[in-house]
Design an enzyme around this catalytic site. Sequence first.
Site, PDB file in Angstrom:
ATOM      1  N   ASP A  25      -4.233  -0.846  -1.798  1.00 45.52           N
ATOM      2  CA  ASP A  25      -5.629  -0.788  -1.114  1.00 45.52           C
ATOM      3  C   ASP A  25      -6.588  -0.018  -2.258  1.00 45.52           C
ATOM      4  O   ASP A  25      -6.244   0.915  -2.854  1.00 45.52           O
ATOM      5  CB  ASP A  25      -5.592   0.302  -0.182  1.00 45.52           C
ATOM      6  CG  ASP A  25      -6.500  -0.013   1.132  1.00 45.52           C
ATOM      7  OD1 ASP A  25      -6.894  -1.339   1.468  1.00 45.52           O
ATOM      8  OD2 ASP A  25      -7.000   0.957   1.735  1.00 45.52           O
ATOM      9  N   CYS A  30      -1.977  -2.985   7.617  1.00 45.12           N
ATOM     10  CA  CYS A  30      -1.890  -3.860   6.366  1.00 45.12           C
ATOM     11  C   CYS A  30      -0.375  -4.513   6.471  1.00 45.12           C
ATOM     12  O   CYS A  30      -0.626  -5.716   6.075  1.00 45.12           O
ATOM     13  CB  CYS A  30      -2.246  -2.885   5.128  1.00 45.12           C
ATOM     14  SG  CYS A  30      -3.773  -2.463   4.915  1.00 45.12           S
ATOM     15  N   LYS A  36      -6.759  -5.252  -3.000  1.00 39.73           N
ATOM     16  CA  LYS A  36      -7.669  -5.545  -1.770  1.00 39.73           C
ATOM     17  C   LYS A  36      -8.537  -4.486  -1.223  1.00 39.73           C
ATOM     18  O   LYS A  36      -8.422  -3.255  -1.426  1.00 39.73           O
ATOM     19  CB  LYS A  36      -6.738  -6.153  -0.739  1.00 39.73           C
ATOM     20  CG  LYS A  36      -5.760  -5.187  -0.211  1.00 39.73           C
ATOM     21  CD  LYS A  36      -4.812  -5.679   0.678  1.00 39.73           C
ATOM     22  CE  LYS A  36      -3.808  -4.548   1.369  1.00 39.73           C
ATOM     23  NZ  LYS A  36      -4.731  -3.476   1.884  1.00 39.73           N
ATOM     24  N   ASP A  87       0.977  -1.326  -0.042  1.00 42.11           N
ATOM     25  CA  ASP A  87      -0.080   0.175   0.087  1.00 42.11           C
ATOM     26  C   ASP A  87       0.817   1.416   0.011  1.00 42.11           C
ATOM     27  O   ASP A  87       0.413   2.073   0.914  1.00 42.11           O
ATOM     28  CB  ASP A  87      -0.859  -0.093   1.129  1.00 42.11           C
ATOM     29  CG  ASP A  87      -2.056  -1.091   1.169  1.00 42.11           C
ATOM     30  OD1 ASP A  87      -1.963  -1.853   0.279  1.00 42.11           O
ATOM     31  OD2 ASP A  87      -2.846  -1.019   2.009  1.00 42.11           O
ATOM     32  N   HIS A 147     -17.424   2.614   0.266  1.00 42.03           N
ATOM     33  CA  HIS A 147     -17.066   1.391   1.200  1.00 42.03           C
ATOM     34  C   HIS A 147     -17.511   1.495   2.388  1.00 42.03           C
ATOM     35  O   HIS A 147     -17.342   2.493   3.076  1.00 42.03           O
ATOM     36  CB  HIS A 147     -15.397   1.436   0.910  1.00 42.03           C
ATOM     37  CG  HIS A 147     -15.027   0.060   1.428  1.00 42.03           C
ATOM     38  ND1 HIS A 147     -14.357  -0.070   2.475  1.00 42.03           N
ATOM     39  CD2 HIS A 147     -15.099  -1.192   0.604  1.00 42.03           C
ATOM     40  CE1 HIS A 147     -14.080  -1.691   2.706  1.00 42.03           C
ATOM     41  NE2 HIS A 147     -14.408  -2.249   1.436  1.00 42.03           N
ATOM     42  N   HIS A 187     -10.596   6.712   1.483  1.00 38.68           N
ATOM     43  CA  HIS A 187      -9.379   6.767   1.049  1.00 38.68           C
ATOM     44  C   HIS A 187      -9.300   5.866   0.068  1.00 38.68           C
ATOM     45  O   HIS A 187     -10.166   4.854   0.097  1.00 38.68           O
ATOM     46  CB  HIS A 187      -8.239   6.634   2.204  1.00 38.68           C
ATOM     47  CG  HIS A 187      -8.715   5.190   2.820  1.00 38.68           C
ATOM     48  ND1 HIS A 187      -9.647   4.837   3.612  1.00 38.68           N
ATOM     49  CD2 HIS A 187      -7.834   3.950   2.429  1.00 38.68           C
ATOM     50  CE1 HIS A 187      -9.581   3.724   3.997  1.00 38.68           C
ATOM     51  NE2 HIS A 187      -8.654   2.999   3.274  1.00 38.68           N
ATOM     52  N   HIS A 213     -10.831   0.721  -2.873  1.00 34.69           N
ATOM     53  CA  HIS A 213     -12.044   0.720  -2.240  1.00 34.69           C
ATOM     54  C   HIS A 213     -12.988   1.206  -3.574  1.00 34.69           C
ATOM     55  O   HIS A 213     -12.531   2.310  -3.994  1.00 34.69           O
ATOM     56  CB  HIS A 213     -12.165   1.364  -0.954  1.00 34.69           C
ATOM     57  CG  HIS A 213     -11.127   0.985   0.082  1.00 34.69           C
ATOM     58  ND1 HIS A 213     -11.249  -0.582   0.364  1.00 34.69           N
ATOM     59  CD2 HIS A 213     -10.188   1.531   0.862  1.00 34.69           C
ATOM     60  CE1 HIS A 213     -10.570  -0.481   1.709  1.00 34.69           C
ATOM     61  NE2 HIS A 213      -9.914   0.334   1.788  1.00 34.69           N
TER      62      HIS A 213
HETATM   63  C1  VGL Z   1      -4.731   0.726   5.618  1.00 33.48           C
HETATM   64  C2  VGL Z   1      -6.342   1.342   7.062  1.00 33.48           C
HETATM   65  C3  VGL Z   1      -7.125   1.499   6.023  1.00 33.48           C
HETATM   66  C4  VGL Z   1      -3.101   0.252   5.402  1.00 33.48           C
HETATM   67  C5  VGL Z   1      -5.735   0.373   4.658  1.00 33.48           C
HETATM   68  O1  VGL Z   1      -2.938   0.055   4.235  1.00 33.48           O
HETATM   69  O2  VGL Z   1      -2.590  -0.130   6.433  1.00 33.48           O
HETATM   70  N1  VGL Z   1      -4.857   1.075   6.697  1.00 33.48           N
HETATM   71  N2  VGL Z   1      -6.810   0.879   5.110  1.00 33.48           N
HETATM   72 ZN    ZN Z   2      -8.228   0.935   3.283  1.00 37.31          ZN
END
Ligand code: VGL
Ligand code: ZN
Length: 210
Positions: free
Chosen positions: A56, A161, A116, A14, A62, A91, A58
Amino acid sequence: MGRLGASDLLVLVDIQNDFCPGGALAVTDGDAVVPLANDLAHRFHAAGGGVVLTQDWHPAGHSSFADSHPGASPFQTIRLDYGDQTLWPTHCVQGTRGAEFHPGLDVPMAALILRKGFRSGVDSYSAFFENDRRTPTGLTGYCGDRGFTRLFFAGLATDYCVAYSAEDAAREGFASVLLSGASRAIDLNGSLAAALVRLQAAGVTMVDAI
Ligand code: VGL
Ligand code: ZN
């Protein structure tokens, strides 16, 4: 740790605009991981190992977004049908600039971009299983088919993550190493300390750098 080779996989988690300074869910110093990730990726590739990126990803609206729950605020925890879920600022919405990789990320050798969090009703911190802890992403099978047995994790965020991915890797039977110097944490309400305890219990090796 042993030399890097063909059975080693680097998973860069990410490294996207929204998790870097100026982004919607900015991680303090998040962009500091970019040059370290680039260097690691080139070293794994030179050693015959693999490189995978996670993204990430979404859909708008979401269920992990506070905006999707009237009256709710970011960083609050709510109960969804699969369990507790932290709510985040909106995000990494599919197709937006915030969801793109940091422009400084230079990893053309990455063979797989694993997205994901693309199901509206389920978040996914881990690169292996969504937050219902049952829906697989397919990464275990990919690693098995490609012959990767030792997995290294770096990126954003250490306590979400990156940690969930490294823990699941150990549970799936891989040697799992979290590269903490090339990762940065959100650290929400003690989440980093809690993650470190879980990582140790799962048998994940934590090292600053390799
Ligand atoms: C993440 C919160 C929400 C991450 C992703 O990449 O750690 N944290 N979505
Ligand atoms: Zn996320």
